[in-house]
Design an enzyme around this catalytic site. Structure first.
Site, PDB file in Angstrom:
ATOM      1  N   LYS A   1       0.829  -1.209   0.000  1.00  0.00           N
ATOM      2  CA  LYS A   1       0.000   0.000   0.000  1.00  0.00           C
ATOM      3  C   LYS A   1       0.865   1.261   0.000  1.00  0.00           C
ATOM      4  O   LYS A   1       0.475   2.296  -0.532  1.00  0.00           O
ATOM      5  CB  LYS A   1      -0.893  -0.034   1.240  1.00  0.00           C
ATOM      6  CG  LYS A   1      -1.991   0.990   1.256  1.00  0.00           C
ATOM      7  CD  LYS A   1      -2.941   0.673   2.377  1.00  0.00           C
ATOM      8  CE  LYS A   1      -3.988   1.723   2.584  1.00  0.00           C
ATOM      9  NZ  LYS A   1      -4.931   1.341   3.634  1.00  0.00           N
TER      10      LYS A   1
ATOM     11  N   GLU B   1     -10.981   5.988   5.053  1.00  0.00           N
ATOM     12  CA  GLU B   1     -11.015   5.062   6.188  1.00  0.00           C
ATOM     13  C   GLU B   1     -11.623   5.668   7.460  1.00  0.00           C
ATOM     14  O   GLU B   1     -12.479   5.040   8.083  1.00  0.00           O
ATOM     15  CB  GLU B   1      -9.603   4.522   6.456  1.00  0.00           C
ATOM     16  CG  GLU B   1      -9.183   3.529   5.387  1.00  0.00           C
ATOM     17  CD  GLU B   1      -7.687   3.276   5.324  1.00  0.00           C
ATOM     18  OE1 GLU B   1      -6.956   3.703   6.239  1.00  0.00           O
ATOM     19  OE2 GLU B   1      -7.240   2.647   4.348  1.00  0.00           O
TER      20      GLU B   1
ATOM     21  N   ASP C   1      -6.752   7.442  13.380  1.00  0.00           N
ATOM     22  CA  ASP C   1      -6.517   6.147  12.725  1.00  0.00           C
ATOM     23  C   ASP C   1      -5.025   5.953  12.483  1.00  0.00           C
ATOM     24  O   ASP C   1      -4.450   6.550  11.580  1.00  0.00           O
ATOM     25  CB  ASP C   1      -7.305   6.136  11.401  1.00  0.00           C
ATOM     26  CG  ASP C   1      -7.122   4.840  10.623  1.00  0.00           C
ATOM     27  OD1 ASP C   1      -6.312   3.994  11.035  1.00  0.00           O
ATOM     28  OD2 ASP C   1      -7.797   4.678   9.591  1.00  0.00           O
TER      29      ASP C   1
END
Ligand code: AMP
Length: 614
Positions: free
Chosen positions: A72, A174, A196
């Site tokens: 990623k 997200e 996050d």
């Protein structure tokens, strides 16, 4: 029947898939093992085939040069950027093929793959899991990305979905997903911060929740900050200590030793979230390394503090952008595996003045939220509306290399804005537009998203042509550009190929290749099950042939010949030939087998009463 739209958390470390059933989101597990998390780890085997998940993750130290982890981090990037940011990848980073897009390519054990292709392998595995839940594989998905992902990274994620055979109906941030998972019933109305911290990225979003509308007010973060950095800091310390105590030189430059140190560092870090002290052992016999040490939570915190402290500035900036103070927040929600670390929880409490909420599993909350978004699109979840924002300013290069801002960060999406362009030179028949994303003043300090030419333009004296260019960002945060010549009213479509994206042709090639592979895969599994079938049948018939009264004369010869043919076909790799041989054997042995069955049954029935048999 169409399968439900699934929600996928395509994570740096782990990926998950979920969907809405009976109004509530649930995770789809691996049908074979029941695992809910799929490690985002891909191993390329010697024969070029690939494996995804736990086994590659467990064996990543021994298979270091043939395993891709944290892909990623490489999404939407060019080769130079990848080399600069990840100088220690255990595989080669290649320049793009001439004439193709400018995306980085990785040579992993002789196989050349782009990051979207590697991500597609993870997505394909998750798709496979959904077949057990729905009867067939999901074809449509909402995929989440860090809010701070730029346009190129979003495009790359969408490309990965397409390569995996998924129609990506929405790219969702997200943290926004996390707030949807918590939902109104858990967090109520008010202003919420979502913190996050995952394996590779940090995101902070601030949302206002009012009358079922989830409105993102501000988002900030760092696409290169996460648990991996903590692991790297601990691994560097371990290697330095090991070198000092054992006197072994060059430990750091041995990829297997480095990978072992990272692996042990991560495991120790996770243990120290519950324990206050642990032991770490580094054992790589090939490098004559076998060394251990004690590590306390205090030491871990000292090593990780510089990483965790880097989350403070984005939090403060997001609060400023939302024109809020920490005391205005009604809740802080924790997302991402790294928020299990006690030091992270203390920092969150210091920054926001309240304890972070973690009632939903931080590993699952993003996938659950993605499933809720899928449910909203399908109409299964009602009464919830989402208003998201663009995370980074979009602009164009102006004279003198300056960035001219077109859409400022935190503008609610979908959004669009039009700008008027003209020419600087008499008779000029084209204008080049360079689209940028970022917060810096000079173009060169921002990310180059795309360059395109507006042409043909009527050749007129300088300043006379009037071309209106519209920049529109859709609900996925993806940019579209269109242009109109205001004199002729001619509309022009512009293909914006991201600077580091894949071209359409490349994506099609990859999709086709994956179809070819899929056929190959199906073919080889059919062949394998044909062989199992052949083995069972041959054994049964051979056992019967050992009985003298089974068959005789021509019949016995024919059956024996058919057994030999079936065995030979099972050793070959022609599936259809194997099927043919099996049919022949069945046909040749059918009558004798039937007679044998009658005899066995007759013997069993003799001397027994009907009631016993019933
Ligand atoms: P995510 O990207 O959300 O899957 O987060 C993965 C990151 O969380 C990795 O860096 C993990 O090492 C880290 N992590 C997972 N479990 C724990 C734990 N118990 N304590 C500390 N970090 C953890």
């Amino acid at each position: 029947m169409t399968t439900p739209i699934v929600g996928i958390d395509l994570g740096t470390t782990f990926s998950l898939v979920g969907y809405v059933e009976g109004g509530a989101p649930r995770i789809v597990p691996d049908p074979r093992t029941g695992d809910r998390l799929l490690p985002s780890v891909v191993h390329v085997r010697e024969d070029g085939s690939v494996a995804v998940g736990w086994e590659p993750r467990r064996r990543r130290v021994v298979n270091v040069g043939s395993t891709v982890v944290s892909v990623k981090r490489l999404m939407g990037k060019g080769p130079d950027e990848v080399r600069r940011e990840e100088p220690r990848l255990p595989y080669e980073v290649l320049d793009p093929v001439l004439g193709a897009g400018r995306v980085a390519r990785l040579r992993v054990r002789g196989k050349v793959l782009t990051p979207p292709e590697v991500s597609a392998m993870v997505l394909r595995e998750l798709r496979g899991w959904t077949a057990a839940a729905f009867g067939e594989e999901a074809t449509r998905a909402v995929i989440t990305v860090p809010a701070y992902f730029n346009d190129a990274q979003r495009q790359a994620t969408r490309d990965a979905g397409r390569i995996a055979g998924l129609d990506v109906v929405r790219i969702l941030n997200e943290p926004t997903a996390a707030s949807l998972a918590y939902g109104l019933d858990r967090i109520g109305e008010g202003t919420v911060a979502v913190y996050d911290l995952g394996g590779g990225t940090f995101d902070l979003s601030i949302l206002r929740v009012r009358k079922g509308v989830f409105e993102v007010l501000a988002t900030n973060g760092d696409t290169r900050l996460g648990g991996d950095d903590v692991d790297a800091a601990v691994a560097a310390w371990l290697l330095a200590e090991a070198a000092r105590e054992t006197g072994l030189a060059d430990l750091e430059s041995d990829p297997e030793v480095r990978e072992a140190a990272l692996f042990e560092a991560e495991a120790a870090k996770c243990r120290l979230s519950v324990e206050t002290a642990t032991r770490v052992r580094l054992s790589v016999p090939r490098a004559r390394l076998d060394w251990g040490t004690a590590l306390s939570r205090e030491q871990l915190e000292a090593l990780s503090a510089p990483v965790v402290d880097r989350t403070v500035r984005p939090c403060r900036q997001a609060l400023r952008d939302a024109r809020l103070e920490a005391k205005d927040l009604s809740a802080v929600v924790l997302v991402g595996g790294q928020t299990r670390m006690p030091l992270v929880r203390r920092r969150v409490a210091e920054i926001f003045g309240c304890v972070g909420r973690c009632d939903l599993d931080p590993d699952e909350v993003v996938a659950l939220g993605a499933a809720v978004q899928a449910g909203i699109i399908e109409g299964k979840v009602r009464g919830v509306t989402l208003l998201d924002v663009i995370p980074l300013t979009l602009g164009i290069e102006a004279m003198g290399g300056l960035m001219s801002k077109v859409l400022p960060r935190n503008t609610t999406i979908p959004c669009s804005v039009s700008e008027m362009y003209t020419t600087a030179v008499d008779g000029q028949n084209s204008v080049e537009i360079h689209v940028l994303q970022g917060e810096r003043e000079m173009s060169r300090d921002n990310r180059s998203l795309a360059r395109f030419q507006l042409k043909p333009i009527e050749a007129l004296p300088a300043g006379l042509p009037r071309i209106e260019v519209t920049f529109a960002v859709d609900e996925n945060g993806l940019l579209r550009v269109s242009a109109k010549d205001c004199r002729t009213l001619r509309q022009q479509g512009i293909e914006v190929v991201p600077t580091y994206g894949l071209t359409e042709t490349e994506i099609h090639g990859m999709i086709e290749e994956s179809y070819d592979r899929a056929e190959e895969d199906v073919e080889s599994s059919l062949l394998a099950s044909g062989r199992v079938e052949a083995d069972l049948l041959v054994r049964r018939v051979r056992k019967a042939l050992a009985e003298p009264d089974f068959a005789s004369g021509d019949e016995r010869v024919a059956i024996e010949a058919a057994v030999g043919d079936a065995e030979a076909a099972a050793r070959g790799s022609d599936r259809l030939a194997l099927l043919g041989a099996l049919h022949q054997l069945e046909a040749a042995a059918q009558e004798a087998m039937q007679r044998r069955a009658d005899r066995v049954l007759g013997a069993a029935l003799r001397d027994r009463r009907i009631e016993e048999l019933l």
